[in-house]
Design a protein around this motif. Structure first.
Motif, PDB file in Angstrom:
ATOM      1  N   SER A 131      46.257  50.667  52.037  1.00  0.00           N
ATOM      2  CA  SER A 131      45.159  50.670  52.249  1.00  0.00           C
ATOM      3  C   SER A 131      44.537  51.798  52.725  1.00  0.00           C
ATOM      4  CB  SER A 131      44.239  49.363  51.906  1.00  0.00           C
ATOM      5  OG  SER A 131      42.822  50.102  52.431  1.00  0.00           O
ATOM      6  N   SER A 132      44.247  52.566  52.168  1.00  0.00           N
ATOM      7  CA  SER A 132      43.472  54.038  53.149  1.00  0.00           C
ATOM      8  C   SER A 132      42.651  53.459  53.896  1.00  0.00           C
ATOM      9  CB  SER A 132      43.345  55.255  51.988  1.00  0.00           C
ATOM     10  OG  SER A 132      42.276  54.925  51.096  1.00  0.00           O
ATOM     11  N   GLY A 133      41.451  52.275  53.205  1.00  0.00           N
ATOM     12  CA  GLY A 133      40.585  52.044  55.157  1.00  0.00           C
ATOM     13  C   GLY A 133      41.421  51.491  55.902  1.00  0.00           C
ATOM     14  N   THR A 134      42.515  51.274  55.814  1.00  0.00           N
ATOM     15  CA  THR A 134      42.892  50.948  57.292  1.00  0.00           C
ATOM     16  C   THR A 134      44.061  51.507  58.144  1.00  0.00           C
ATOM     17  OG1 THR A 134      44.365  49.211  55.950  1.00  0.00           O
ATOM     18  CG2 THR A 134      42.378  48.519  56.343  1.00  0.00           C
ATOM     19  N   SER A 135      44.757  52.120  57.211  1.00  0.00           N
ATOM     20  CA  SER A 135      46.019  52.941  57.685  1.00  0.00           C
ATOM     21  C   SER A 135      45.784  54.261  57.003  1.00  0.00           C
ATOM     22  CB  SER A 135      47.052  52.215  57.704  1.00  0.00           C
ATOM     23  OG  SER A 135      48.563  53.205  57.793  1.00  0.00           O
ATOM     24  N   GLY A 136      47.023  55.470  58.212  1.00  0.00           N
ATOM     25  CA  GLY A 136      47.048  56.116  57.274  1.00  0.00           C
ATOM     26  C   GLY A 136      48.062  57.238  56.383  1.00  0.00           C
ATOM     27  N   SER A 137      48.803  55.720  56.117  1.00  0.00           N
ATOM     28  CA  SER A 137      50.161  55.641  55.665  1.00  0.00           C
ATOM     29  C   SER A 137      49.816  56.154  54.338  1.00  0.00           C
ATOM     30  CB  SER A 137      50.603  54.562  55.165  1.00  0.00           C
ATOM     31  OG  SER A 137      51.331  53.872  56.775  1.00  0.00           O
ATOM     32  N   TYR A 138      49.124  56.510  53.583  1.00  0.00           N
ATOM     33  CA  TYR A 138      48.533  57.013  51.919  1.00  0.00           C
ATOM     34  C   TYR A 138      48.285  58.264  51.999  1.00  0.00           C
ATOM     35  CZ  TYR A 138      46.131  58.308  47.815  1.00  0.00           C
ATOM     36  OH  TYR A 138      45.960  58.667  46.700  1.00  0.00           O
ATOM     37  N   GLN A 139      47.658  58.463  52.912  1.00  0.00           N
ATOM     38  CA  GLN A 139      47.832  60.119  53.322  1.00  0.00           C
ATOM     39  C   GLN A 139      49.293  60.875  53.387  1.00  0.00           C
ATOM     40  OE1 GLN A 139      44.628  62.161  52.052  1.00  0.00           O
ATOM     41  NE2 GLN A 139      46.259  63.457  52.171  1.00  0.00           N
ATOM     42  N   SER A 140      49.611  60.524  54.680  1.00  0.00           N
ATOM     43  CA  SER A 140      50.653  60.600  54.877  1.00  0.00           C
ATOM     44  C   SER A 140      51.909  60.558  53.794  1.00  0.00           C
ATOM     45  CB  SER A 140      51.290  59.514  55.738  1.00  0.00           C
ATOM     46  OG  SER A 140      52.681  60.746  56.174  1.00  0.00           O
ATOM     47  N   ALA A 141      51.495  59.405  52.910  1.00  0.00           N
ATOM     48  CA  ALA A 141      52.105  59.727  51.966  1.00  0.00           C
ATOM     49  C   ALA A 141      52.171  60.829  50.317  1.00  0.00           C
ATOM     50  CB  ALA A 141      52.820  58.916  50.681  1.00  0.00           C
ATOM     51  N   VAL A 142      51.135  61.195  50.422  1.00  0.00           N
ATOM     52  CA  VAL A 142      50.573  62.581  49.572  1.00  0.00           C
ATOM     53  C   VAL A 142      50.638  63.348  50.383  1.00  0.00           C
ATOM     54  CG1 VAL A 142      48.574  63.906  48.624  1.00  0.00           C
ATOM     55  CG2 VAL A 142      48.765  60.697  49.332  1.00  0.00           C
ATOM     56  N   LEU A 143      51.010  63.825  51.526  1.00  0.00           N
ATOM     57  CA  LEU A 143      51.327  65.265  52.330  1.00  0.00           C
ATOM     58  C   LEU A 143      53.217  65.198  51.683  1.00  0.00           C
ATOM     59  CD1 LEU A 143      49.574  65.454  55.684  1.00  0.00           C
ATOM     60  CD2 LEU A 143      49.262  66.448  53.744  1.00  0.00           C
ATOM     61  N   GLY A 144      53.952  64.447  52.204  1.00  0.00           N
ATOM     62  CA  GLY A 144      55.224  64.032  51.928  1.00  0.00           C
ATOM     63  C   GLY A 144      55.384  64.651  50.686  1.00  0.00           C
ATOM     64  N   LYS A 145      54.760  64.107  49.580  1.00  0.00           N
ATOM     65  CA  LYS A 145      54.938  64.257  47.962  1.00  0.00           C
ATOM     66  C   LYS A 145      54.291  66.216  47.746  1.00  0.00           C
ATOM     67  CE  LYS A 145      52.270  64.441  43.644  1.00  0.00           C
ATOM     68  NZ  LYS A 145      51.426  63.661  42.308  1.00  0.00           N
ATOM     69  N   GLU A 146      53.501  66.706  48.475  1.00  0.00           N
ATOM     70  CA  GLU A 146      53.107  67.720  48.353  1.00  0.00           C
ATOM     71  C   GLU A 146      54.424  69.111  49.470  1.00  0.00           C
ATOM     72  OE1 GLU A 146      49.479  68.586  50.701  1.00  0.00           O
ATOM     73  OE2 GLU A 146      48.484  67.060  48.558  1.00  0.00           O
ATOM     74  N   TYR A 147      55.002  68.495  50.476  1.00  0.00           N
ATOM     75  CA  TYR A 147      55.696  69.388  50.721  1.00  0.00           C
ATOM     76  C   TYR A 147      57.004  69.060  50.354  1.00  0.00           C
ATOM     77  CZ  TYR A 147      52.952  68.377  55.792  1.00  0.00           C
ATOM     78  OH  TYR A 147      52.798  68.917  56.508  1.00  0.00           O
ATOM     79  N   PHE A 148      57.084  68.221  49.760  1.00  0.00           N
ATOM     80  CA  PHE A 148      58.614  67.581  48.768  1.00  0.00           C
ATOM     81  C   PHE A 148      58.307  69.322  47.104  1.00  0.00           C
ATOM     82  CE2 PHE A 148      60.353  67.131  44.808  1.00  0.00           C
ATOM     83  CZ  PHE A 148      61.755  66.558  44.912  1.00  0.00           C
ATOM     84  N   GLU A 149      56.608  68.803  46.904  1.00  0.00           N
ATOM     85  CA  GLU A 149      57.090  70.122  46.132  1.00  0.00           C
ATOM     86  C   GLU A 149      56.931  71.913  46.294  1.00  0.00           C
ATOM     87  OE1 GLU A 149      53.809  66.508  42.609  1.00  0.00           O
ATOM     88  OE2 GLU A 149      53.125  68.301  44.389  1.00  0.00           O
ATOM     89  N   GLU A 150      56.486  71.560  47.910  1.00  0.00           N
ATOM     90  CA  GLU A 150      56.814  72.816  47.789  1.00  0.00           C
ATOM     91  C   GLU A 150      58.541  73.229  48.125  1.00  0.00           C
ATOM     92  OE1 GLU A 150      54.221  73.472  51.516  1.00  0.00           O
ATOM     93  OE2 GLU A 150      52.359  73.061  50.518  1.00  0.00           O
ATOM     94  N   ALA A 151      59.042  72.243  48.726  1.00  0.00           N
ATOM     95  CA  ALA A 151      60.600  72.588  48.747  1.00  0.00           C
ATOM     96  C   ALA A 151      61.180  72.268  47.859  1.00  0.00           C
ATOM     97  CB  ALA A 151      60.364  71.953  50.169  1.00  0.00           C
ATOM     98  N   HIS A 152      60.562  72.290  46.980  1.00  0.00           N
ATOM     99  CA  HIS A 152      61.487  71.997  45.369  1.00  0.00           C
ATOM    100  C   HIS A 152      60.582  71.968  44.361  1.00  0.00           C
ATOM    101  CE1 HIS A 152      64.249  70.116  47.805  1.00  0.00           C
ATOM    102  NE2 HIS A 152      63.279  69.306  48.167  1.00  0.00           N
ATOM    103  N   PRO A 153      60.101  74.008  44.479  1.00  0.00           N
ATOM    104  CA  PRO A 153      59.073  74.287  43.543  1.00  0.00           C
ATOM    105  C   PRO A 153      59.493  74.575  41.676  1.00  0.00           C
ATOM    106  CG  PRO A 153      59.979  76.051  44.371  1.00  0.00           C
ATOM    107  CD  PRO A 153      60.514  74.916  44.984  1.00  0.00           C
ATOM    108  N   ASP A 154      61.045  73.868  41.563  1.00  0.00           N
ATOM    109  CA  ASP A 154      61.430  74.036  40.045  1.00  0.00           C
ATOM    110  C   ASP A 154      61.394  72.707  40.073  1.00  0.00           C
ATOM    111  OD1 ASP A 154      61.336  76.659  39.966  1.00  0.00           O
ATOM    112  OD2 ASP A 154      63.294  76.769  40.926  1.00  0.00           O
TER     113      ASP A 154
END
Length: 287
Positions: free
Chosen positions: A89-112
């Motif tokens: 849960s995002s209400g008790t940990s930053g793991s969810y937001q970290s995973a969201v950022l991980g997804k964004e980093y992945f999409e930036e690194a692999h735009p195609d």
């Protein structure tokens, strides 16, 4: 092919993680200024064995976005084109937001890339997100599509019922999960608080005196609340005392008509840091 990812607070057993090939981003545990990766560098029994003697309260840290990104890249390299990541849960940990950022980093690194990635804020703790992961894995094995898994998680994540009771209130005080005044009163009265999730955060929903009444409360609530159409298995969690978990399992089997599987699984180091020794929990989907 669908890949399931999680953070280590899902607390699923090594056997279940291996069976369903679930990738895990470990939380970081700091003990005496030394950092460990949950269930990688330190195992639950090892941690619980040293917990009472530690001079300072351990701390926990979320996995980095880079850790989630690496898991996503490894999933793609192994042939997966759809990734479902279920986090604490995002209400008790930053793991969810970290995973969201991980997804964004992945999409930036692999735009195609055409890989589909969905991150679920489980609004759950411990085996609550673990329950969603196991159910998703079972549905995947039965032929569910990626979209069906996403829809199921978003529809039912607020229905995963949590019960958690602890033997030692000190850890909840130190981690800020319960007020000092409530804890002092609880100790004086020998009361065990029973916690559940409300709006993505832990909250005390009942108080019972002694383990026997706690297990009765769990069983009575399970019989009253369980959605039998969705709940084909229950997870009972424990930190240091498996016998209590076994007693709860036997009580549910004896007093309810539930015919599904009941899994006993130990809570990991990151969750155990906050709940301490003697904790007992239960997870299922409610009506």
């Amino acid at each position: 092919m669908i890949k399931l990812l999680a953070d280590s607070t899902c607390d699923l057993s090594d056997e279940i993680l291996a069976k369903y090939e679930i990738g895990v981003a470990p939380l970081i545990i700091t003990i005496d200024n030394k950092s460990y990766e949950d269930r990688v560098d330190i195992q639950p029994d090892e941690f619980y064995g040293m917990l009472e003697a530690l001079p300072e309260f351990p701390t926990t840290g979320m996995p980095s976005p880079a850790t989630f990104m690496k898991l996503m890249e490894e999933a793609v390299e192994s042939g997966h084109d759809e990734i479902l990541c279920i986090c604490m849960s995002s209400g008790t940990s930053g793991s969810y937001q970290s995973a969201v950022l991980g997804k964004e980093y992945f999409e930036e690194a692999h735009p195609d890339s055409t890989v589909k990635i969905h991150i679920v804020d489980s609004r759950s703790m411990s085996h609550g997100s673990g329950w969603l992961l196991m159910k998703s894995a079972q549905m995947r094995e039965a032929g569910a599509t990626f979209e069906e898994l996403v829809d199921f998680n978003e529809k039912y994540k607020m229905k995963v019922k949590h019960f958690l009771s602890v033997d030692d209130l000190d850890h909840l005080i130190k981690s800020g999960r319960i007020s000092n005044a409530s804890a002092i009163i609880g100790k004086l009265l020998m009361v065990k608080p029973i916690m559940s999730m409300k709006n993505g955060k832990g909250a005390i929903v009942a108080k019972e005196r002694g383990t026997r009444k706690v297990l009765k409360h769990y069983t009575d609530e399970f019989i009253k609340r369980c959605d039998k159409d969705i709940t084909n298995f229950v997870i009972i969690g424990y930190t240091s005392d498996q016998k209590i978990a076994e007693n709860l399992k036997a009580k549910i089997q004896a007093e309810s008509d539930f015919e599904g599987e009941i899994y006993l699984m130990q809570m990991g180091v990151s969750v155990g840091t906050h709940v301490g020794l003697g904790a007992i929990s239960m997870f299922f989907v409610e009506k």
